[in-house]
Design an enzyme around this catalytic site. Structure first.
Site, PDB file in Angstrom:
ATOM      1  N   HIS A 216     -76.245  82.057  23.073  1.00 33.97           N
ATOM      2  CA  HIS A 216     -75.364  82.973  22.365  1.00 33.97           C
ATOM      3  C   HIS A 216     -74.286  82.229  21.578  1.00 33.97           C
ATOM      4  CE1 HIS A 216     -76.466  86.389  25.403  1.00 33.97           C
ATOM      5  NE2 HIS A 216     -77.447  86.075  24.576  1.00 33.97           N
ATOM      6  N   SER A 220     -79.566  83.264  18.121  1.00 32.18           N
ATOM      7  CA  SER A 220     -81.015  83.180  18.297  1.00 32.18           C
ATOM      8  C   SER A 220     -81.692  82.629  17.052  1.00 32.18           C
ATOM      9  CB  SER A 220     -81.593  84.562  18.618  1.00 32.18           C
ATOM     10  OG  SER A 220     -81.126  85.034  19.856  1.00 32.18           O
ATOM     11  N   LYS A 242     -86.372  98.017  21.621  1.00 34.11           N
ATOM     12  CA  LYS A 242     -87.576  97.177  21.680  1.00 34.11           C
ATOM     13  C   LYS A 242     -87.779  96.620  23.084  1.00 34.11           C
ATOM     14  CE  LYS A 242     -87.840  95.689  16.860  1.00 34.11           C
ATOM     15  NZ  LYS A 242     -87.892  94.529  15.944  1.00 34.11           N
ATOM     16  N   ASP A 243     -86.698  96.162  23.698  1.00 33.95           N
ATOM     17  CA  ASP A 243     -86.813  95.622  25.055  1.00 33.95           C
ATOM     18  C   ASP A 243     -87.207  96.704  26.047  1.00 33.95           C
ATOM     19  OD1 ASP A 243     -86.187  93.127  24.179  1.00 33.95           O
ATOM     20  OD2 ASP A 243     -84.107  93.142  24.858  1.00 33.95           O
ATOM     21  N   GLU A 286    -102.122  78.590  43.218  1.00 37.11           N
ATOM     22  CA  GLU A 286    -102.125  79.871  42.517  1.00 37.11           C
ATOM     23  C   GLU A 286    -102.529  79.658  41.056  1.00 37.11           C
ATOM     24  OE1 GLU A 286    -100.461  83.439  44.185  1.00 37.11           O
ATOM     25  OE2 GLU A 286    -102.279  82.296  44.627  1.00 37.11           O
TER      26      GLU A 286
END
Length: 435
Positions: A216, A220, A242-243, A286
């Protein structure tokens, strides 16, 4: 008195703006999320960062609730997991959420890293390095958690992975004995792994805050990889919507894994209690470690395999230093876009090969895809300059028709430039400009 009160009222500053901007504590959160300036052209791939935050919260809460019922003892660990699944109210769901939450965590983190490689986000070096720190911490946390059920695959997976410490020169054997707390994987090992598994998430949360702080501070990246300070929108409502859509898609797939097919990404051998006297035919980790496991077993030398496997992850630290292009994003590099998808294909192929038995043709395939993985990962940022060179030609030829003369000029010009014969290239340009 009236005059004094009037003067006092005039001199007293009044709060301007909404409460979220005037309250000192809330203002920090507001500037970091609600009113955070974001580039206007972010796409869906940027949603995986916020999904990782959701995964971390899910894992922290479900892990805390599971720890209430879990017993870290080699004689009771497996039975305590069975107790959670059978006797604790909604315990089966709680355990499936935590187990499959780790898979969702790695799906999101690999997509997040892929986005960073494609769009050149790694050039924000501090943010990138903290991200790689988080990847290593997440892998360590996932490995520690995988050993806690104390099933067959948990026990032998812990034995195989911890034995890798023995390849460290001089201090390797001593470190191995200290980690084990004895001469083999035992109760002391389980207690140490449980303690670390409980404490590491708090370290991860601290690193996440540092990751977000530096992100921040600079702002971005965006798909074009260009400066976007003049074309920004607030995070809310443009990206919260959107998130939120990303969370809904995430929840559908996650709930399918939890409620419908919880063993889709698991291993059925872990439903057998740990037996030190019986080694499974195929000890494997895994699925999210399969690519590294495939690289490990592709090299016949033990120490060499461990070093190369570790290098396949820490090589991400080198990527920012290898960038050689004028632009950040691969949007401007068609050839390197192909190389990137070759990297993705090799990663998926190595994951599949890691789940196959250790025999031909999987050994040779693993070796081939290991070479492709390292080549595409390292050569992609290194080869960006070639495309820049290819597009670098004198401006007076931009308006010329594309014909045989144009290709002849361009071919000679590029050959001279690649040979670093600048003076000859200039002479050739001057000659062609007079034609």
């Amino acid at each position: 008195m009236v005059g004094n009160n009037t003067a006092h009222n005039i001199n007293t500053p009044k709060s301007v703006g909404p409460w979220r901007k005037t309250n000192k504590l809330v203002k920090i959160m507001n500037d970091s999320f609600y009113d955070l300036p974001c580039p206007v052209n972010l796409n869906a791939w940027w949603s995986f960062g916020s999904m990782l935050g959701l995964c971390l919260v899910i894992q922290l809460l479900s892990g805390l609730l599971l720890s209430i019922h879990y017993t870290a003892h080699e004689d009771m660990a497996f039975d305590s997991v069975v107790h959670i699944m059978r006797n604790v109210k909604k315990g089966w769901m709680l355990r499936n959420i935590h187990a499959n939450g780790s898979s969702m965590f790695f799906i999101c983190i690999y997509a997040h890293i892929g986005r960073g490689l494609y769009y050149g986000s790694y050039l924000d070096k501090t943010v990138w390095y903290f991200g790689v720190h988080l990847l290593l911490l997440t892998m360590a946390e996932a490995f520690l958690g995988y050993t806690l059920p104390w099933g067959q695959m948990s026990y032998w997976g812990a034995t195989v992975i911890t034995n890798m410490l023995s390849v460290i020169p001089v201090v390797g054997e001593s470190m191995l004995r200290y980690v084990w707390g004895g001469w083999t994987v035992c109760n002391a090992t389980l207690k140490r792994f449980y303690t670390l598994h409980f404490l590491l998430p708090f370290v991860m949360v601290a690193v996440v805050f540092l990751h977000l702080f530096f992100l921040h501070e600079k702002g971005s990246n965006n798909p074009l990889g260009i400066e976007s300070d003049t074309v920004c929108v607030p995070f809310h409502p443009f990206y919260t919507v959107k998130d939120l859509f990303g969370y809904i898609c995430f929840s559908f797939f996650f709930m399918y894994l939890v409620c419908v097919d919880p063993e889709l990404l698991g291993n059925h051998l872990n439903y057998w209690p740990a037996n030190p006297m019986k080694t499974p035919i195929h000890v494997q980790p895994e699925w999210y470690f399969m690519f590294a496991y495939a690289i490990l077993r592709s090299i016949p030398h033990k120490a060499g395999g461990v070093y190369v496997m570790f290098l396949s992850i820490v090589v991400l630290y080198l990527i920012p230093s290898l960038h050689s292009g004028k632009y950040r994003s691969l949007c401007f590099y068609p050839f390197n876009q192909v190389v990137f998808w070759v990297l993705v294909g090799s990663f998926i192929s190595l994951t599949w090969i890691g789940a196959r038995p250790v025999r031909e043709p999987y050994i040779v395939m693993g070796q081939c895809f290991s070479i492709i993985y390292f080549s595409s990962l390292l050569l992609n940022p290194l080869s960006l300059w070639m495309w820049d060179k290819l597009l670098d030609y004198p401006s007076f030829y931009e308006s010329r028709p594309v014909d045989l003369k144009w290709f002849k000029f361009l071919s000679y010009f590029k050959v001279l430039k690649l040979m670093n014969r600048e003076s000859s290239a200039r002479e050739w340009v001057n000659k062609c400009s007079k034609m």
